[in-house]
Design an enzyme around this catalytic site. Structure first.
Site, PDB file in Angstrom:
ATOM      1  N   ARG A  47       0.800  -1.231   0.000  1.00 53.46           N
ATOM      2  CA  ARG A  47       0.000   0.000   0.000  1.00 53.46           C
ATOM      3  C   ARG A  47       0.827   1.274   0.000  1.00 53.46           C
ATOM      4  NH1 ARG A  47      -4.555  -0.037   4.450  1.00 53.46           N
ATOM      5  NH2 ARG A  47      -2.702   0.530   5.591  1.00 53.46           N
ATOM      6  N   HIS A 180      10.497 -22.792   7.123  1.00 50.44           N
ATOM      7  CA  HIS A 180      11.896 -22.528   6.751  1.00 50.44           C
ATOM      8  C   HIS A 180      12.856 -23.557   7.357  1.00 50.44           C
ATOM      9  CE1 HIS A 180      12.146 -20.391  10.608  1.00 50.44           C
ATOM     10  NE2 HIS A 180      13.448 -20.490  10.517  1.00 50.44           N
ATOM     11  N   LYS A 184      16.712 -25.644   5.735  1.00 50.89           N
ATOM     12  CA  LYS A 184      18.058 -25.677   6.327  1.00 50.89           C
ATOM     13  C   LYS A 184      18.770 -26.941   5.840  1.00 50.89           C
ATOM     14  CE  LYS A 184      16.570 -23.339  10.597  1.00 50.89           C
ATOM     15  NZ  LYS A 184      17.215 -22.045  10.634  1.00 50.89           N
ATOM     16  N   ASP A 237       3.804 -21.240  17.504  1.00 54.73           N
ATOM     17  CA  ASP A 237       4.925 -20.599  16.811  1.00 54.73           C
ATOM     18  C   ASP A 237       6.022 -21.593  16.420  1.00 54.73           C
ATOM     19  OD1 ASP A 237       6.203 -18.177  15.877  1.00 54.73           O
ATOM     20  OD2 ASP A 237       7.627 -18.403  17.538  1.00 54.73           O
ATOM     21  N   HIS A 242       7.955 -26.250  13.043  1.00 50.66           N
ATOM     22  CA  HIS A 242       9.369 -26.642  13.007  1.00 50.66           C
ATOM     23  C   HIS A 242       9.669 -27.932  13.783  1.00 50.66           C
ATOM     24  CE1 HIS A 242       9.400 -22.721  11.386  1.00 50.66           C
ATOM     25  NE2 HIS A 242       9.575 -22.042  12.490  1.00 50.66           N
ATOM     26  N   LYS A 328      11.877 -19.354  24.306  1.00 53.43           N
ATOM     27  CA  LYS A 328      12.517 -18.062  24.036  1.00 53.43           C
ATOM     28  C   LYS A 328      13.283 -17.653  25.298  1.00 53.43           C
ATOM     29  CE  LYS A 328      10.171 -16.530  20.186  1.00 53.43           C
ATOM     30  NZ  LYS A 328      10.983 -16.554  18.977  1.00 53.43           N
TER      31      LYS A 328
HETATM   32  C1  BG6 Z   1       9.992 -18.548  13.315  1.00 55.87           C
HETATM   33  C2  BG6 Z   1       9.296 -18.141  14.584  1.00 55.87           C
HETATM   34  O1  BG6 Z   1       9.170 -19.397  12.551  1.00 55.87           O
HETATM   35  O2  BG6 Z   1      11.194 -19.241  13.635  1.00 55.87           O
HETATM   36  C3  BG6 Z   1      10.208 -17.291  15.439  1.00 55.87           C
HETATM   37  O3  BG6 Z   1       8.123 -17.414  14.264  1.00 55.87           O
HETATM   38  C4  BG6 Z   1      11.507 -17.972  15.680  1.00 55.87           C
HETATM   39  O4  BG6 Z   1       9.589 -16.961  16.684  1.00 55.87           O
HETATM   40  C5  BG6 Z   1      12.119 -18.467  14.368  1.00 55.87           C
HETATM   41  O5  BG6 Z   1      12.392 -17.042  16.286  1.00 55.87           O
HETATM   42  C6  BG6 Z   1      13.324 -19.342  14.638  1.00 55.87           C
HETATM   43  O6  BG6 Z   1      13.964 -19.612  13.441  1.00 55.87           O
HETATM   44  P1  BG6 Z   1      15.528 -19.942  13.410  1.00 55.87           P
HETATM   45  O7  BG6 Z   1      15.808 -20.297  11.988  1.00 55.87           O
HETATM   46  O8  BG6 Z   1      16.228 -18.705  13.870  1.00 55.87           O
HETATM   47  O9  BG6 Z   1      15.724 -21.068  14.368  1.00 55.87           O
END
Ligand code: BG6
Length: 487
Positions: A47, A180, A184, A237, A242, A328
């Site tokens: 936007r 993601h 890796k 999260d 993951h 965290k």
């Molecule tokens: C993200 C989360 O998907 O992965 C984050 O939303 C987290 O909270 C991150 O910090 C961690 O990714 P990586 O690659 O740094 O372990």
């Protein structure tokens, strides 16, 4: 002369952090290696009222500040000449028409297009809907693909709804749901390690493995993301995506090929075999001071740390506990998987009664000190019967000297362009993962006494209760990668 088919990479939410921090650095790195193919158009849609040049400058600065990528000026000029900006509102159908006209002109006809949803999830259904209305998902004369960022849904029902609104416009073969962690190299290497070697696979089962631990620890706290995080919490999260993805890679059967569906079918079988997680087998915690973060609701019960135990009900894994933990604001950043083998059935040495032999364990180090370590017992030289645990270690950094591990997005974006979905999550995987974590999240809400929220100090290794949780099973958390000690 035959014209080469252009590919357009369209980013919705282009003015956001993800574009500068991950997407553009990844595209730039692949472009300068000549891997994106030509011609390519990278089109930002958002936007804010940027000109093309302002947008390019924003990306140039963002790449350096957020991703630490300092491009050679000539490379950047070359790359940024392929970058465009279209101003538009995601709510407005006519702005999608503007985008379609722009793309058609740039492409000079129908060709390949990849749409990247980098907005907040609220907009995902709306974007998909507009793309459908404009006929922009139809594969006429070229492919159309869509990459969907996480979080994919907030729970099982919202994930099902999102899958079905995407499927009204895109076929499953066009959809790339990103996690993601799968991008890796070290996560991909789990399958290489298991299935391209013959040493460990024969003992990769209940007969030789005592238990498995998966740790994804972060030293950072929630920072500026409290608005999102306070509604999500650690399980949505990190675990739903993951950690469960890592679990599937460790536990799956060998696929017949690396074909996307062959791999994903095996992962799905693992998720289907996971027994419902008992609340009694979970720990949830929040770090001290979390509730003072801007954006956190007063009295928030959002966990920033969780640990749980689960079982996979199949032949290979019957009775083997898998312990998963993530948090965290912990003592260090490390993602690792520890495979702990059975203790020797008989010890022939005359060891003191309280002497505890450390079992053999294999650590798959996902990050940051990427590698693989194997711990075993050795006789201390010169001693009569003294033993010590030692490590046999493989480190990417030293073995592949000079070859930095690429950021996960580099691989994933390239795979999506090349049409390889094996490192992306399929709709059934996503839904099965939600099916596993939903009862934990709702169980905590409805029966908080079953697993009370406990506190931990930032910089520690999590709540004391997490250690008691392992001690209950006569086990300890292990950290086998890097310099640090067992936690
Ligand atoms: C993200 C989360 O998907 O992965 C984050 O939303 C987290 O909270 C991150 O910090 C961690 O990714 P990586 O690659 O740094 O372990």
């Amino acid at each position: 002369m035959e014209r080469k088919c252009p590919t357009s990479f369209v980013i919705f939410g282009a003015s956001g952090d993800l574009t500068r921090r991950k997407l553009v650095p990844a595209l730039f790195n692949q472009y300068i290696k000549g891997r994106l193919g030509e011609p390519i158009h990278i089109v930002g849609f958002s936007r804010r009222p940027y000109s093309n040049d302002e947008f390019r400058q924003l990306l140039f600065e963002g790449m350096q500040e957020l991703a630490g990528v300092v491009p050679e000026i000539t490379d950047w000029k070359d790359f940024s000449g392929r970058v465009w900006y279209v101003r538009g509102d995601l709510n407005e159908k006519q702005d999608f028409e503007t985008l379609r006209t722009f793309l058609n002109e740039k492409e000079g006809g129908f060709c390949n297009r990849l749409y990247y949803l980098a907005t907040t999830p609220y907009f995902f259904p709306m974007i998909v809907n507009h793309l459908g209305e404009m006929g922009m998902a139809k594969e006429e004369g070229g492919w159309r693909r869509i990459i969907v960022e996480k979080p994919f849904g907030h729970d099982l029902n919202s994930a099902i709804d999102l899958n079905s609104s995407i499927h009204t416009v895109f076929d499953e073969h066009q959809v790339y749901r990103i996690d993601h962690y799968l991008g890796k190299d070290t996560a991909q290497n789990i399958l290489y390690f298991r299935f391209l070697n013959t040493i460990f696979e024969p003992i990769w089962n209940r007969n030789f493995i005592d238990h498995v631990q998966i740790t994804v620890a972060e030293d950072l706290d929630v920072g500026h993301r409290a608005d999102y995080y306070d509604k999500a919490g650690i399980v949505r999260d990190m675990f739903q995506n993951h950690l469960l993805q890592l679990l599937t890679l460790v536990a799956m059967e060998p696929p017949a090929s690396f074909d996307a569906d062959a791999v994903r079918n095996e992962k799905v079988k693992v998720l289907r075999s996971v027994r419902t997680i008992a609340l009694d087998d979970t720990i949830r915690a929040q770090y001290d001071g979390y509730y003072e973060t801007e954006g956190v609701a007063p009295g928030s019960q959002t966990p920033t740390y969780a640990a749980l135990k689960l079982y996979i009900d199949n032949w290979r894994w019957q009775g083997v506990p898998f312990y998963l933990r993530s948090g965290k604001a912990l003592g260090t950043k490390t993602s690792e998987i520890v495979i702990e083998f059975e203790a020797p059935p008989h010890v022939m040495l005359e060891l003191p009664e309280d002497y505890e032999l450390t079992p053999n364990y294999l650590s798959l180090c996902i990050q940051p000190d990427e590698g693989i370590h194997l711990r075993f017992e050795t006789k201390v030289p010169g001693s009569l019967q003294e033993t010590r645990s030692v490590d046999m270690e493989f480190h990417y950094r030293t073995t592949f000297r000079g070859e930095a591990l690429p950021d996960a997005y580099q691989r994933l974006l390239l795979d999506a362009i090349n049409g390889d979905a094996s490192l992306f999550t399929r709709s059934d995987e996503i839904e099965l993962a939600w099916r596993l974590v939903d009862p934990v999240i709702t169980g905590w809400e409805h029966s908080p006494e079953a697993s009370p929220l406990v506190q931990y100090s930032p910089g520690s290794w999590g709540p004391l209760e997490a250690h008691a949780f392992m001690a209950r099973d006569h086990r300890v958390w292990r950290l086998g990668c890097g310099e640090h000690q067992d936690s």
